[in-house]
Design an enzyme around this catalytic site. Structure first.
Site: not given
Ligand code: 13P
Length: 248
Positions: A95, A171, A211, A97, A11, A13
């Protein structure tokens, strides 16, 4: 061997530009990728076409969101029909977010899931508890509630991957332990068995996100109910290849 093909999504983002994503894509195309893993890259909307054109055919491409109808006066939105039109085949929905930064409700996410599937676009459906919910001991209640809103909108589970992403792990550099992730995945599979069917419970890929790194992926991948990953930060680095091959 698990009957479920290992699935790793990246992802990206809101990151990258043509230069950096072009370099990442060249690295992925040149990498040694296990044929036993299904790999999908989630590009920002504006780079979906670019990513699809540059990535080798063995990689799938996913949008990171879409709307619940095919077209109309919905400024700023994209539809599954558009995702398909540029050759992408998956969409990430729900997701954390989208839920917590943009305020998407379980109801809206369910409507999006139904529409994407009706258009033939595969859905990576995300669920996960916040830290206070884990600390309050209601993780199972939260994730099964979120899963119900998704499940109520699914007829054909073959096009659905369920992504368990604890919000506190996203994250933050704080990966769930293999046992913590395994416990929730097993509970989710049990929920699917009771509320959908045994066949669906056994066949649906439940992937973990939060993570995940080259360092943490192997032990996570060794857990019985972890069928892959949804990777944020590390999916933008060559390390993503290690994660794709975590099961080997
Ligand atoms: P990280 O791997 O940066 O923690 O993000 C995970 C995530 O939200 C994948 O959709």
């Amino acid at each position: 061997m698990s009957p479920r093909k290992f699935f790793v999504g990246g992802n990206w983002k809101l990151n990258g530009d043509k230069k950096s994503l072009g370099e990442l894509i060249s690295t992925l195309n040149a990498g040694k990728i296990s044929a036993d893993t299904e790999v999908v890259c989630g590009a920002p909307t504006i780079y979906l076409d670019f990513a699809r054109q540059k990535l080798d055919a063995k990689f799938g491409v996913a949008a990171q969101n879409c709307y619940k109808v095919a077209k109309g006066a919905f400024t700023g939105e994209i539809s599954p029909a558009m995702i398909k039109d540029v050759g992408a085949t998956w969409v990430i929905l729900g997701h954390s977010e989208r839920r917590h930064v943009f305020g998407e409700s379980d109801e809206l996410i369910g409507q999006k899931v139904a529409h994407a599937l009706s258009e033939g676009v595969g859905v990576i459906a995300c669920i996960g508890e916040k830290l206070d919910e884990r600390e309050a001991g209601i993780t199972e209640k939260v994730v099964s509630g979120q899963t119900k809103h998704i499940a109520d909108n699914v007829k054909d589970w073959s096009k659905v991957v369920l992504a368990y992403e604890p919000v506190w792990a996203i994250g933050t550099g704080k990966t769930a332990t293999p046992q913590q992730a395994q416990d929730v995945h097993a509970k989710l599979r049990e929920w699917l068995k009771v509320n959908v069917s045994d066949q669906v419970a056994q066949s649906v890929r439940i992937i973990y996100g939060g993570s995940v790194t080259g360092g943490t992926c192997k032990e996570l991948a060794s857990q019985h109910d972890i069928d892959g990953f949804l990777v944020g930060g590390a999916s933008l680095k060559p390390e993503f290849i290690e994660i794709i091959n975590a099961k080997q």
